[in-house]
Design a protein around this motif. Structure first.
Motif, short mmCIF file in Angstrom:
data_model
loop_
_atom_site.label_atom_id
_atom_site.label_comp_id
_atom_site.label_asym_id
_atom_site.label_seq_id
_atom_site.Cartn_x
_atom_site.Cartn_y
_atom_site.Cartn_z
N VAL A 1 60.43 -47.82 -11.66
CA VAL A 1 60.26 -46.95 -10.51
C VAL A 1 60.19 -47.81 -9.25
CG1 VAL A 1 58.74 -45.25 -9.39
CG2 VAL A 1 59.04 -45.21 -11.88
N PHE A 2 60.94 -47.42 -8.24
CA PHE A 2 60.89 -48.11 -6.96
C PHE A 2 60.96 -47.09 -5.84
CE2 PHE A 2 65.40 -47.88 -7.98
CZ PHE A 2 65.97 -47.47 -6.80
N CYS A 3 60.70 -47.51 -4.63
CA CYS A 3 60.73 -46.62 -3.46
C CYS A 3 61.60 -47.22 -2.37
CB CYS A 3 59.33 -46.42 -2.88
SG CYS A 3 58.14 -45.70 -4.01
N ILE A 4 62.20 -46.34 -1.59
CA ILE A 4 62.82 -46.75 -0.33
C ILE A 4 62.24 -45.84 0.74
CG2 ILE A 4 64.92 -47.68 -1.37
CD1 ILE A 4 66.41 -45.20 -0.47
N ASP A 5 62.09 -46.40 1.93
CA ASP A 5 61.53 -45.62 3.03
C ASP A 5 62.64 -45.29 4.01
OD1 ASP A 5 60.05 -44.42 4.99
OD2 ASP A 5 58.55 -46.00 5.11
N MET A 6 62.98 -44.01 4.06
CA MET A 6 64.01 -43.54 4.98
C MET A 6 63.43 -43.16 6.35
SD MET A 6 66.72 -44.01 3.28
CE MET A 6 67.92 -43.21 4.34
N LYS A 7 62.15 -43.42 6.55
CA LYS A 7 61.42 -43.24 7.82
C LYS A 7 61.05 -41.80 8.15
CE LYS A 7 61.63 -47.64 8.56
NZ LYS A 7 60.66 -48.40 7.81
N THR A 8 61.97 -40.86 7.96
CA THR A 8 61.63 -39.46 8.25
C THR A 8 61.92 -38.59 7.03
OG1 THR A 8 63.82 -38.78 9.03
CG2 THR A 8 62.33 -39.78 10.68
N GLU A 9 61.21 -37.49 6.97
CA GLU A 9 61.41 -36.55 5.87
C GLU A 9 62.83 -36.00 5.88
OE1 GLU A 9 59.60 -32.29 4.97
OE2 GLU A 9 58.05 -33.85 4.97
N GLY A 10 63.36 -35.75 7.05
CA GLY A 10 64.72 -35.22 7.17
C GLY A 10 65.75 -36.17 6.59
N ARG A 11 65.63 -37.46 6.93
CA ARG A 11 66.58 -38.46 6.39
C ARG A 11 66.40 -38.59 4.88
NH1 ARG A 11 69.14 -42.60 8.83
NH2 ARG A 11 68.18 -44.10 7.43
N ALA A 12 65.17 -38.56 4.42
CA ALA A 12 64.90 -38.66 2.97
C ALA A 12 65.54 -37.50 2.23
CB ALA A 12 63.39 -38.70 2.71
N CYS A 13 65.36 -36.31 2.75
CA CYS A 13 65.92 -35.11 2.10
C CYS A 13 67.45 -35.11 2.15
CB CYS A 13 65.35 -33.85 2.73
SG CYS A 13 63.60 -33.62 2.34
N ARG A 14 68.02 -35.57 3.27
CA ARG A 14 69.47 -35.64 3.37
C ARG A 14 70.04 -36.63 2.34
NH1 ARG A 14 69.20 -36.23 8.74
NH2 ARG A 14 70.22 -38.23 8.79
N LEU A 15 69.38 -37.79 2.21
CA LEU A 15 69.84 -38.78 1.24
C LEU A 15 69.75 -38.21 -0.18
CD1 LEU A 15 70.80 -41.64 0.49
CD2 LEU A 15 68.38 -42.28 0.32
N MET A 16 68.62 -37.61 -0.53
CA MET A 16 68.47 -37.07 -1.88
C MET A 16 69.47 -35.95 -2.13
SD MET A 16 64.37 -37.14 -2.70
CE MET A 16 64.07 -35.74 -1.68
N ASP A 17 69.71 -35.10 -1.15
CA ASP A 17 70.67 -34.02 -1.30
C ASP A 17 72.07 -34.58 -1.56
OD1 ASP A 17 71.42 -31.10 -1.08
OD2 ASP A 17 72.61 -31.92 0.58
N THR A 18 72.44 -35.60 -0.81
CA THR A 18 73.75 -36.22 -0.99
C THR A 18 73.84 -36.90 -2.35
OG1 THR A 18 73.90 -36.56 1.40
CG2 THR A 18 75.43 -37.81 0.03
N LEU A 19 72.77 -37.61 -2.72
CA LEU A 19 72.76 -38.30 -4.02
C LEU A 19 72.88 -37.31 -5.19
CD1 LEU A 19 70.02 -41.00 -3.39
CD2 LEU A 19 72.46 -41.42 -3.80
N GLN A 20 72.25 -36.16 -5.05
CA GLN A 20 72.29 -35.18 -6.14
C GLN A 20 73.57 -34.35 -6.11
OE1 GLN A 20 68.87 -32.64 -7.50
NE2 GLN A 20 70.12 -31.00 -6.62
N ASN A 21 73.90 -33.81 -4.96
CA ASN A 21 74.96 -32.79 -4.90
C ASN A 21 76.36 -33.32 -4.58
OD1 ASN A 21 73.13 -30.65 -5.49
ND2 ASN A 21 72.36 -30.85 -3.40
N SER A 22 76.44 -34.42 -3.86
CA SER A 22 77.77 -34.94 -3.51
C SER A 22 78.23 -36.04 -4.47
CB SER A 22 77.78 -35.49 -2.08
OG SER A 22 77.56 -34.45 -1.17
N THR A 23 77.37 -37.03 -4.70
CA THR A 23 77.81 -38.17 -5.50
C THR A 23 77.35 -38.11 -6.96
OG1 THR A 23 75.92 -39.58 -4.97
CG2 THR A 23 77.81 -39.64 -3.46
N LYS A 24 76.46 -37.17 -7.28
CA LYS A 24 75.97 -36.98 -8.66
C LYS A 24 75.24 -38.23 -9.18
CE LYS A 24 78.19 -33.04 -8.72
NZ LYS A 24 77.66 -32.08 -7.82
#
Length: 173
Positions: free
Chosen positions: A85-108
């Protein structure tokens, strides 16, 4: 507690569901192989992430700059490394959610989830999920920034395939 027929154990269930026990017993023999891969992949990800973007805040006790690296290094089993388990800090909740959304829905790359135990890579924005009930002072004290994303590395797919999915999503940010 030892009285199976009339004591608290009768109500609490002293034995596991037989079907679940059978399924678990089939997974135990190769647990060590899965855990080694889990840990090695996590270290590979964080190393590549630091190379990809030296300004990205990557939190992992396997990195020498982690404040608890020496302590964990002295205690850990060298065959297993520093966990999966590791963490990355995207600084804002919005950026974190956008990254996770892209990782899940666009790039799988993986799936968003609260629980981090699965054979696929899972991720969660802690300030918005598991720690959402904490106020901002408590989160700050615990080192949980609004953009903190926790990853639990899965062992499905090749590293190269998963890394390509991550870099594609990260570049879209």
């Amino acid at each position: 507690m030892r009285d199976l027929h009339g004591g608290p154990l009768m109500f609490l269930g002293p034995t596991m569901n037989p079907k679940l026990a059978f399924e678990i017993s089939g997974r135990i023999p190769h647990l060590s192989m899965r855990m080694k891969k889990h840990c090695k992949r996590a270290m590979k990800y964080v190393t590549k992430m630091k190379e990809l973007d030296p300004n990205l805040d990557v939190l992992y006790p396997g990195l020498k700059e982690h404040p608890q690296h020496s302590l964990l290094n002295s205690m850990s089993n060298k065959d297993y490394g520093f966990g999966g388990v590791f963490c990355i800090d995207m600084k804002t909740e919005g950026r974190a959610c956008r990254l996770m959304d892209t990782l899940q829905n666009s790039t799988k790359f993986g799936f968003m989830g609260v629980s981090l135990g699965y054979y696929e890579t899972l991720m969660t924005c802690s300030s918005r999920s598991t720690n959402s009930m904490m106020d901002s002072k408590e989160k700050e004290s615990a080192g949980i920034s609004p953009g903190l994303v926790r990853f639990s590395v899965g062992y499905v797919g090749t590293f190269e395939q998963k890394w390509s999915q991550f870099t594609k999503a990260y570049s879209e940010m």
